[in-house]
Design an enzyme around this catalytic site. Structure first.
Site, PDB file in Angstrom:
ATOM      1  N   HIS A   6     102.934   3.661 -44.400  1.00  0.00           N
ATOM      2  CA  HIS A   6     104.144   2.848 -44.459  1.00  0.00           C
ATOM      3  C   HIS A   6     105.027   3.281 -45.625  1.00  0.00           C
ATOM      4  O   HIS A   6     104.596   3.256 -46.776  1.00  0.00           O
ATOM      5  CB  HIS A   6     103.720   1.380 -44.628  1.00  0.00           C
ATOM      6  CG  HIS A   6     104.832   0.400 -44.541  1.00  0.00           C
ATOM      7  ND1 HIS A   6     105.075  -0.540 -45.502  1.00  0.00           N
ATOM      8  CD2 HIS A   6     105.773   0.199 -43.595  1.00  0.00           C
ATOM      9  CE1 HIS A   6     106.104  -1.282 -45.148  1.00  0.00           C
ATOM     10  NE2 HIS A   6     106.548  -0.853 -43.987  1.00  0.00           N
ATOM     11  N   ARG A   7     106.250   3.690 -45.312  1.00  0.00           N
ATOM     12  CA  ARG A   7     107.167   4.285 -46.306  1.00  0.00           C
ATOM     13  C   ARG A   7     106.451   5.428 -47.031  1.00  0.00           C
ATOM     14  O   ARG A   7     106.649   5.642 -48.229  1.00  0.00           O
ATOM     15  CB  ARG A   7     107.665   3.218 -47.296  1.00  0.00           C
ATOM     16  CG  ARG A   7     108.212   1.947 -46.623  1.00  0.00           C
ATOM     17  CD  ARG A   7     108.720   0.913 -47.591  1.00  0.00           C
ATOM     18  NE  ARG A   7     108.860  -0.389 -46.947  1.00  0.00           N
ATOM     19  CZ  ARG A   7     109.205  -1.508 -47.550  1.00  0.00           C
ATOM     20  NH1 ARG A   7     109.493  -1.496 -48.838  1.00  0.00           N
ATOM     21  NH2 ARG A   7     109.293  -2.641 -46.883  1.00  0.00           N
ATOM     22  N   GLU A  33     105.739   6.609 -41.759  1.00  0.00           N
ATOM     23  CA  GLU A  33     106.848   5.737 -41.360  1.00  0.00           C
ATOM     24  C   GLU A  33     107.914   5.823 -42.426  1.00  0.00           C
ATOM     25  O   GLU A  33     107.594   5.900 -43.627  1.00  0.00           O
ATOM     26  CB  GLU A  33     106.351   4.296 -41.227  1.00  0.00           C
ATOM     27  CG  GLU A  33     107.376   3.315 -40.694  1.00  0.00           C
ATOM     28  CD  GLU A  33     108.081   2.445 -41.716  1.00  0.00           C
ATOM     29  OE1 GLU A  33     108.896   1.599 -41.317  1.00  0.00           O
ATOM     30  OE2 GLU A  33     107.851   2.630 -42.942  1.00  0.00           O
ATOM     31  N   ASP A  35     112.333   4.640 -43.348  1.00  0.00           N
ATOM     32  CA  ASP A  35     113.479   3.808 -42.984  1.00  0.00           C
ATOM     33  C   ASP A  35     114.761   4.591 -43.206  1.00  0.00           C
ATOM     34  O   ASP A  35     114.854   5.332 -44.195  1.00  0.00           O
ATOM     35  CB  ASP A  35     113.510   2.560 -43.873  1.00  0.00           C
ATOM     36  CG  ASP A  35     112.199   1.811 -43.838  1.00  0.00           C
ATOM     37  OD1 ASP A  35     111.932   1.152 -42.827  1.00  0.00           O
ATOM     38  OD2 ASP A  35     111.430   1.908 -44.826  1.00  0.00           O
ATOM     39  N   HIS A  48     114.875   2.097 -47.617  1.00  0.00           N
ATOM     40  CA  HIS A  48     114.601   0.853 -46.892  1.00  0.00           C
ATOM     41  C   HIS A  48     115.769  -0.128 -46.936  1.00  0.00           C
ATOM     42  O   HIS A  48     116.160  -0.701 -45.916  1.00  0.00           O
ATOM     43  CB  HIS A  48     113.349   0.194 -47.482  1.00  0.00           C
ATOM     44  CG  HIS A  48     112.973  -1.078 -46.804  1.00  0.00           C
ATOM     45  ND1 HIS A  48     113.512  -2.303 -47.148  1.00  0.00           N
ATOM     46  CD2 HIS A  48     112.113  -1.324 -45.778  1.00  0.00           C
ATOM     47  CE1 HIS A  48     112.999  -3.248 -46.375  1.00  0.00           C
ATOM     48  NE2 HIS A  48     112.143  -2.680 -45.533  1.00  0.00           N
ATOM     49  N   GLU A 100     112.387   4.417 -38.670  1.00  0.00           N
ATOM     50  CA  GLU A 100     112.870   3.058 -38.389  1.00  0.00           C
ATOM     51  C   GLU A 100     114.365   2.978 -38.649  1.00  0.00           C
ATOM     52  O   GLU A 100     114.829   3.220 -39.769  1.00  0.00           O
ATOM     53  CB  GLU A 100     112.131   2.009 -39.236  1.00  0.00           C
ATOM     54  CG  GLU A 100     112.623   0.619 -38.827  1.00  0.00           C
ATOM     55  CD  GLU A 100     112.127  -0.529 -39.677  1.00  0.00           C
ATOM     56  OE1 GLU A 100     111.082  -0.399 -40.350  1.00  0.00           O
ATOM     57  OE2 GLU A 100     112.807  -1.569 -39.648  1.00  0.00           O
ATOM     58  N   LYS A 102     117.428   1.253 -39.606  1.00  0.00           N
ATOM     59  CA  LYS A 102     117.762   0.038 -40.362  1.00  0.00           C
ATOM     60  C   LYS A 102     119.257  -0.254 -40.272  1.00  0.00           C
ATOM     61  O   LYS A 102     119.659  -1.353 -39.955  1.00  0.00           O
ATOM     62  CB  LYS A 102     117.388   0.205 -41.838  1.00  0.00           C
ATOM     63  CG  LYS A 102     115.898   0.132 -42.138  1.00  0.00           C
ATOM     64  CD  LYS A 102     115.388  -1.276 -42.045  1.00  0.00           C
ATOM     65  CE  LYS A 102     113.995  -1.414 -42.625  1.00  0.00           C
ATOM     66  NZ  LYS A 102     113.303  -2.596 -42.097  1.00  0.00           N
ATOM     67  N   ASP A 220     100.409   0.548 -46.605  1.00  0.00           N
ATOM     68  CA  ASP A 220     100.980   1.124 -47.826  1.00  0.00           C
ATOM     69  C   ASP A 220      99.965   2.004 -48.540  1.00  0.00           C
ATOM     70  O   ASP A 220     100.326   2.779 -49.414  1.00  0.00           O
ATOM     71  CB  ASP A 220     101.365  -0.001 -48.804  1.00  0.00           C
ATOM     72  CG  ASP A 220     102.541  -0.824 -48.298  1.00  0.00           C
ATOM     73  OD1 ASP A 220     103.455  -0.246 -47.687  1.00  0.00           O
ATOM     74  OD2 ASP A 220     102.543  -2.051 -48.529  1.00  0.00           O
TER      75      ASP A 220
HETATM   76  O1  G3P Z   1     107.943  -0.838 -39.032  1.00  0.00           O
HETATM   77  C1  G3P Z   1     107.121  -1.755 -39.626  1.00  0.00           C
HETATM   78  C2  G3P Z   1     107.657  -2.212 -40.958  1.00  0.00           C
HETATM   79  O2  G3P Z   1     108.069  -1.091 -41.680  1.00  0.00           O
HETATM   80  C3  G3P Z   1     108.797  -3.169 -40.824  1.00  0.00           C
HETATM   81  O3  G3P Z   1     109.104  -3.792 -42.016  1.00  0.00           O
HETATM   82  O4  G3P Z   1     110.581  -4.224 -43.917  1.00  0.00           O
HETATM   83  O5  G3P Z   1     108.706  -2.614 -44.150  1.00  0.00           O
HETATM   84  O6  G3P Z   1     110.687  -2.012 -42.809  1.00  0.00           O
HETATM   85  P1  G3P Z   1     109.798  -3.119 -43.281  1.00  0.00           P
HETATM   86 CA    CA Z   2     110.033   0.103 -42.135  1.00  0.00          CA
END
Ligand code: G3P
Ligand code: CA
Length: 227
Positions: A6-7, A33, A35, A48, A100, A102, A220
């Site tokens: 995540h990120r 992942e 953003d 993000h 993702e 945004k 994370d």
């Molecule tokens: O894609 C899952 C998650 O990344 C969504 O929440 O706020 O971390 O982008 P956020």
């Molecule tokens: Ca995300």
């Protein structure tokens, strides 16, 4: 089960930076992942928030800053905010990438960028996935007719969300972890969708979601979640 950084590996390096993506890859994630937003000069940048305030030494809305202004910022430990092209150049084909969407309207430049990278390569599921909380972004992306695998992120209106994901031919839905239960899993399965859940950062949640049989987790800390 897919392990998705995540990120990047946000608990171990500044989020959404090259350092974070390298760290996640070194920890053998299946996908990273990230953003994206579009900056004032039209490039897609990997961040993000709508502003640079929380994650850099600068301030202001991403949409008001040029790429050169953004590239001057420190995103932590001397890291720069990457461009999507920069990430694709280094990581596409080596690890799965989940982009993702945004920022509003980011589907268009992202679609354009992906056209370039997909010219000689049809992505297998797991190589590339574009996701969003925003139905309009995914709908408009699907209208581009590029056959890009898509995931719809769920945090409320679950029934409508599943219906929407089916309608656009999404590959996956991404429910927030506390939304998951047996009924939701059954509904998702009956629609033939994959379930990737976020954000799983401890063993208790890992146990809960694996017992439910999810297809992937966003974390994370890929180090903490060892299989
Ligand atoms: O894609 C899952 C998650 O990344 C969504 O929440 O706020 O971390 O982008 P956020
Ligand atoms: Ca995300």
């Amino acid at each position: 089960m897919l392990l998705i950084g995540h990120r990047g590996a946000a608990a171990l390096a500044p989020e959404n930076t090259m350092m974070s993506f390298r760290k996640a890859m070194a920890l053998k994630v299946d996908m990273i992942e990230l953003d994206v937003h579009v900056c004032s000069t039209g490039e897609i940048v990997v961040i993000h928030d709508e502003t640079v305030d929380r994650t850099t030494n600068g301030s202001g809305a991403v949409s008001d800053l040029s790429l050169s202004e953004i590239r001057e910022l420190d995103a932590g430990l001397g890291e720069k905010i990457p461009t999507l092209d920069g990430v694709m150049d280094i990581f596409f084909g080596k690890v799965g990438i989940n982009i993702e969407l945004k920022g509003k309207g980011s589907y268009r430049p992202v679609g354009k960028t992906l056209e370039k990278y997909l010219a000689n390569k049809e992505p297998k599921h797991g190589d590339l996935l574009v996701s969003s909380f925003k139905p309009d972004e995914l709908l408009d992306l699907s209208d581009l007719g590029q056959d890009i695998p898509m995931g719809y992120i769920l945090e409320d209106h679950v029934e409508m969300g599943l219906e929407f994901a089916s309608e656009i031919g999404a590959w996956s839905v991404h429910p927030r972890k506390d939304l998951l239960d047996v009924q939701l899993m059954n509904e998702v399965r009956s629609r033939g969708l994959k379930v990737l859940t976020w954000t799983v950062n401890d063993q208790n949640w890992l146990k809960k979601v694996t017992t439910l049989g999810v297809d992937g987790i966003f974390t994370d800390d890929p180090e903490l979640v060892s299989f």
